[in-house]
Scaffold this active site. Structure first.
Site, PDB file in Angstrom:
ATOM      1  N   LYS A 191       0.961  -1.104   0.274  1.00  0.00           N
ATOM      2  CA  LYS A 191      -0.149  -0.096  -0.095  1.00  0.00           C
ATOM      3  C   LYS A 191       0.492   1.084  -0.074  1.00  0.00           C
ATOM      4  O   LYS A 191       0.476   2.045  -0.472  1.00  0.00           O
ATOM      5  CB  LYS A 191      -0.876   0.017   1.078  1.00  0.00           C
ATOM      6  CG  LYS A 191      -2.101  -1.014   0.508  1.00  0.00           C
ATOM      7  CD  LYS A 191      -3.470  -1.137   1.895  1.00  0.00           C
ATOM      8  CE  LYS A 191      -4.532  -2.162   1.512  1.00  0.00           C
ATOM      9  NZ  LYS A 191      -5.640  -1.852   2.824  1.00  0.00           N
TER      10      LYS A 191
ATOM     11  N   LYS B 265      -5.260 -10.348  -7.575  1.00  0.00           N
ATOM     12  CA  LYS B 265      -6.579 -10.459  -6.310  1.00  0.00           C
ATOM     13  C   LYS B 265      -8.186  -8.983  -6.949  1.00  0.00           C
ATOM     14  O   LYS B 265      -7.039  -8.914  -7.700  1.00  0.00           O
ATOM     15  CB  LYS B 265      -6.442 -10.081  -5.725  1.00  0.00           C
ATOM     16  CG  LYS B 265      -7.245 -10.445  -4.147  1.00  0.00           C
ATOM     17  CD  LYS B 265      -6.524  -9.824  -2.518  1.00  0.00           C
ATOM     18  CE  LYS B 265      -7.057  -8.721  -2.745  1.00  0.00           C
ATOM     19  NZ  LYS B 265      -6.679  -8.398  -1.266  1.00  0.00           N
TER      20      LYS B 265
ATOM     21  N   LYS C  69     -11.636  -4.353  -4.992  1.00  0.00           N
ATOM     22  CA  LYS C  69     -12.128  -3.538  -5.202  1.00  0.00           C
ATOM     23  C   LYS C  69     -11.679  -1.133  -6.062  1.00  0.00           C
ATOM     24  O   LYS C  69     -12.007  -1.043  -6.401  1.00  0.00           O
ATOM     25  CB  LYS C  69     -12.857  -2.463  -3.955  1.00  0.00           C
ATOM     26  CG  LYS C  69     -12.345  -2.708  -2.608  1.00  0.00           C
ATOM     27  CD  LYS C  69     -13.130  -2.443  -1.561  1.00  0.00           C
ATOM     28  CE  LYS C  69     -12.858  -2.902  -0.147  1.00  0.00           C
ATOM     29  NZ  LYS C  69     -13.492  -3.389   0.036  1.00  0.00           N
TER      30      LYS C  69
END
Ligand code: AMP
Ligand code: TRP
Length: 342
Positions: free
Chosen positions: A119, A203, A206
């Site tokens: 991230k 993966k 969203k």
């Protein structure tokens, strides 16, 4: 080591950042519902404080995302009378315990967290302190309830191991054997890692820029069907055995999704569709997904039309959550020696 004396209790959390996907559903929420049906207490949290570690969605966006996850939970079958549903920021004990845990966790442990590396990207210097401390808050979410079982997807395994390390070190350093339980991750089923419909090595997420890569819980029947029919595949028919899917990530993903939705095994799906072309398999999967999922978006829309009712459910859940968390925080403070004069 003495046998743990902790009652079984389930806790899990989902970040309200954008809508939920089929990956969240199969990897997490569907299993939350299954756990609600056994005798254990189940506590499910919209972790809104975690949701600002990376970026802020604005005041309206943040509130809406929390209500949308709550609506998705209820639409998927979580019952606010049987499970405690609430948002993290309404129960201050989480962040109070997180401070204690950030004094227990070691820099070296945090430096190994792969989610932080992913991230934070290349410029870790610019990442927030909250993103770095994220796993300490996550450990507090779980342990402030003395939760023993945590249903999550594969990607959360490392954070759960850290939570166990924090519990172990707290119990040792503060001379409180077995005070915090060592929470067990529950990473089960064929869909702990649902992959993108556009790239079987990534993966389903969203945050993927392509909406065609995922099925959103807000997608209606036509959209679900279209996305599955257009999913990337290879030109080969389905193999005779599961081994034949080893180098075919897209095909493997669709077989896993089918198995999870039909509540069967990938072996059984292959046995049924061996030799079939995707021209046959994809429409069957599309019909199954529509049958199992399309009521979710309808129910979510109904729930979202009454945000006051969702807030009432979250407020009631937060009161019940605080009743469990506050005595555990009090005992933690007492173990440490923080003077409690009121
Ligand atoms: P997140 O959306 O990252 O906050 O994840 C919420 C829950 O859904 C966690 O338990 C994740 O492990 C799970 N999850 C998220 N994406 C997937 C996926 N593609 N496949 C399986 N589980 C997932
Ligand atoms: N980190 C989890 C995720 O991204 C969300 C989360 C926060 C969580 N606190 C938790 C999951 C406690 C399980 C238990 O998916």
């Amino acid at each position: 080591m003495t046998e743990s004396t902790h009652q079984p209790r389930v806790f899990s959390g989902v970040q309200p950042t954008g809508g939920l996907t089929l990956g969240n559903y199969l990897g997490a929420v569907k299993r939350f519902v299954e756990m609600q049906d056994n005798a254990w207490q189940t506590i499910y949290c919209m972790v809104d404080q975690h949701s600002i570690t990376n970026a802020w969605a604005g005041r309206e966006g943040t509130a809406r995302a929390t209500r949308e996850v709550a609506a998705a939970f209820i639409a998927c079958g979580l019952d606010p009378a049987r499970s405690i549903l609430f948002n993290q920021s309404q129960v201050p004990a989480h962040s109070q315990l997180a401070w204690v845990f950030s004094c227990v966790a070691r820099m070296g442990w945090m430096n190994r967290m792969t989610q932080f590396k992913d991230k934070a990207g290349k410029n870790a210097e610019k990442a927030s302190l909250g993103l770095y401390a994220y796993p300490a808050l996550m450990a507090a979410d779980i342990l402030v309830y003395h939760a023993t079982h945590v249903p999550v997807g594969e990607d959360q395994k490392q954070h759960l191991e850290l939570a166990r390390d924090i519990a172990t070190k707290f119990n040792l350093d503060f001379e409180a054997p077995d005070f915090f339980p060592l929470p067990e991750p529950m990473i089960e089923g064929v869909a702990t890692r649902v992959m993108s419909l556009r790239d079987g090595t990534k993966k389903m997420s969203k945050s993927d820029p392509s909406d065609m890569s995922r099925i959103n819980l807000t997608d209606d029947a036509d959209t679900i069907s279209k996305k599955i029919r257009k999913a990337k595949t290879d030109p080969e028919p389905l193999p005779e055995t599961l081994d034949g899917l080893d180098d075919r990530p897209e095909a493997r993903n669709l077989v896993n999704i089918y198995a999870a939705l039909a509540e069967t095994t990938p072996e059984a799906v292959i046995a049924e569709y061996a030799g079939s072309q995707f021209g046959t398999f994809k429409p069957a999967l599309a019909d199954l997904a529509v049958e199992k999922m399309s009521h979710i978006s309808t129910r979510m829309a109904e729930l979202m039309s009454d945000p006051g009712e969702i807030d009432r459910i979250l407020g009631n859940g937060a009161d019940r959550a605080a009743e469990i968390a506050e005595p555990i925080l009090d005992r933690t403070y007492d173990i440490i020696g923080f003077v409690r004069s009121r």
